[in-house]
Structures are given as C-alpha cells and as structure tokens.
Design a protein around this motif. Structure first.
Motif, short mmCIF file in Angstrom:
data_model
loop_
_atom_site.label_atom_id
_atom_site.label_comp_id
_atom_site.label_asym_id
_atom_site.label_seq_id
_atom_site.Cartn_x
_atom_site.Cartn_y
_atom_site.Cartn_z
N ALA A 31 0.72 -1.24 -0.09
CA ALA A 31 -0.20 -0.08 -0.14
C ALA A 31 0.80 1.40 0.02
O ALA A 31 0.29 2.21 -0.59
CB ALA A 31 -1.01 -0.03 1.16
N HIS A 32 1.90 1.15 0.54
CA HIS A 32 2.87 2.42 0.75
C HIS A 32 3.48 2.79 -0.72
O HIS A 32 4.05 3.83 -0.80
CB HIS A 32 3.92 2.44 1.92
CG HIS A 32 5.00 1.34 1.51
ND1 HIS A 32 4.85 0.05 2.07
CD2 HIS A 32 6.31 1.56 1.15
CE1 HIS A 32 5.92 -0.53 1.50
NE2 HIS A 32 6.78 0.23 0.94
N GLU A 33 3.56 1.76 -1.41
CA GLU A 33 4.07 2.25 -2.71
C GLU A 33 2.88 2.52 -3.90
O GLU A 33 3.34 3.04 -4.91
CB GLU A 33 4.92 0.94 -3.40
CG GLU A 33 6.20 0.40 -2.54
CD GLU A 33 6.57 -0.58 -3.09
OE1 GLU A 33 6.32 -1.39 -4.20
OE2 GLU A 33 7.66 -1.14 -2.58
N PRO A 40 0.39 4.61 -5.80
CA PRO A 40 0.11 6.12 -5.96
C PRO A 40 -1.35 6.29 -5.45
O PRO A 40 -2.38 5.71 -5.38
CB PRO A 40 0.12 6.50 -7.41
CG PRO A 40 -0.12 5.27 -8.17
CD PRO A 40 0.18 4.18 -7.12
N HIS A 41 -1.55 7.75 -4.57
CA HIS A 41 -2.49 8.12 -3.97
C HIS A 41 -2.78 9.42 -4.20
O HIS A 41 -2.13 10.17 -4.61
CB HIS A 41 -2.34 7.99 -2.39
CG HIS A 41 -2.30 6.42 -1.88
ND1 HIS A 41 -3.23 5.57 -1.49
CD2 HIS A 41 -1.17 5.73 -1.55
CE1 HIS A 41 -2.62 4.55 -1.05
NE2 HIS A 41 -1.36 4.70 -1.15
N LEU A 91 -6.85 11.49 0.93
CA LEU A 91 -6.38 11.35 2.04
C LEU A 91 -6.77 12.56 3.12
O LEU A 91 -6.16 12.48 4.15
CB LEU A 91 -5.00 11.12 2.00
CG LEU A 91 -4.29 10.13 1.18
CD1 LEU A 91 -2.80 9.95 0.94
CD2 LEU A 91 -4.72 8.73 1.58
N THR A 122 -1.46 10.48 7.46
CA THR A 122 -0.85 10.52 6.29
C THR A 122 0.77 10.59 6.69
O THR A 122 0.90 11.34 7.33
CB THR A 122 -1.37 11.38 5.28
OG1 THR A 122 -2.62 11.36 5.25
CG2 THR A 122 -1.01 11.42 3.89
N ARG A 123 1.42 10.03 5.80
CA ARG A 123 2.77 10.22 5.71
C ARG A 123 3.25 10.95 4.35
O ARG A 123 2.73 10.48 3.36
CB ARG A 123 3.58 8.91 5.48
CG ARG A 123 5.01 9.21 5.56
CD ARG A 123 5.65 7.78 5.29
NE ARG A 123 5.06 6.65 4.79
CZ ARG A 123 5.26 6.40 3.47
NH1 ARG A 123 5.90 7.11 2.64
NH2 ARG A 123 4.68 5.39 2.94
N ASP A 178 10.09 12.32 5.86
CA ASP A 178 8.84 12.36 5.67
C ASP A 178 8.23 13.02 6.91
O ASP A 178 8.70 12.67 8.07
CB ASP A 178 8.41 10.68 5.84
CG ASP A 178 8.72 9.98 4.41
OD1 ASP A 178 9.00 10.60 3.33
OD2 ASP A 178 8.62 8.80 4.25
N ARG A 237 3.72 14.15 -2.36
CA ARG A 237 3.57 12.78 -2.42
C ARG A 237 3.17 12.19 -0.80
O ARG A 237 4.11 12.28 0.10
CB ARG A 237 5.11 12.26 -2.56
CG ARG A 237 5.64 12.33 -4.05
CD ARG A 237 6.85 12.06 -4.18
NE ARG A 237 8.03 12.74 -3.55
CZ ARG A 237 9.35 12.21 -3.68
NH1 ARG A 237 9.68 11.06 -4.02
NH2 ARG A 237 10.00 12.92 -2.90
N ALA A 286 0.90 9.49 1.55
CA ALA A 286 0.33 8.04 1.40
C ALA A 286 -0.17 7.74 2.86
O ALA A 286 0.20 8.12 3.72
CB ALA A 286 1.61 6.99 1.34
#
Length: 128
Positions: free
Chosen positions: A14-16, A18-19, A24, A29-30, A37, A74, A76
């Motif tokens: 999930a962390h890779e 694209p969101h 979000l 969120t990160r 980060d 960016r 996630a």
C-alpha cells in the motif's frame, strides 16, 4: 517443463501505490517533505497552478504543529511500514494531551489533540 503459473499477479504494498492526496484529507498520512517524511492528519490538499506548473496547496497537522506546502505532494496513508513513526506520533500526542490537561484550561487545542490521538488509534486498529 515450467513450474511457474501461466499468469502471475503482482501486488504492490500500500505504501508504494500512488494516492490522490485529495482522498487522504482527514486521515493520518505520511508526506514526503524534503529529505524526510512527516506524519500527521492531512488538513487540506487542493490542486493549484502556479506559473503554468501544476501542484498542490496542502497542510498537515503533525503532533508538533502544522506544516504547509505548495508544489509536488507525495502522500500515502500510514501503513505497517510506519510503525516507528506511529509510535512517535502517539507518544508526542499523549505527552501534549497530558501537558494541556495539567497546565491549560479546556479548549479546542486539547480537543483537537484528543481527536487526533483517537483517529490515529482507530486507523491503526483498522488497517489490514
């Protein structure tokens, strides 16, 4: 004879994936910001166009304050790989909550910290 299946599915963590940052908003969120980060609740993320360049206007409420930015975003949702960041955020929010309870009158800042901590606990409990 080849032992591998004819069709293999590739799944990315999930962390890779694209969101869309707009999806979000309101979640822990990160956000990749500079050389590191940041972790917090994404308060807003709106598309902007500056001098013909597309980007985002955004702000992130972290346990240490609000961080804002403009440009590439960016982001996630927090996941299994963010355990250290989650523990640090939880620890900081609990310390802030204790300080506010002891030294400050009940106000919206204390309620906001309590809401952020509760949201963090819910999101971490609900992740797959």
């Amino acid at each position: 004879m080849n032992a591998s299946p004819a069709h293999q599915e590739f799944s990315r963590p999930a962390h890779e994936l694209p969101h869309d940052p707009a999806d979000l908003v309101g979640r822990w969120t990160r956000v990749h910001s500079g050389h590191h980060d940041r972790v917090g609740v994404l308060v807003h993320a709106t598309r902007s166009i500056d001098a013909g360049t597309q980007g985002w206007d955004w702000s992130l409420r972290t346990p240490t304050g609000v961080v804002s930015g403009r440009g590439e975003l960016r982001a996630a949702p927090l996941g299994d790989h963010d355990g250290g960041r989650v523990r640090a955020a939880r620890r900081r929010l609990r310390a802030t909550r204790a300080d506010l309870a002891e030294f400050a009158p009940r106000d919206t800042a204390a309620e906001e910290v309590e809401a952020d901590l509760e949201l963090l606990e819910w999101e971490m409990a609900a992740r797959p």
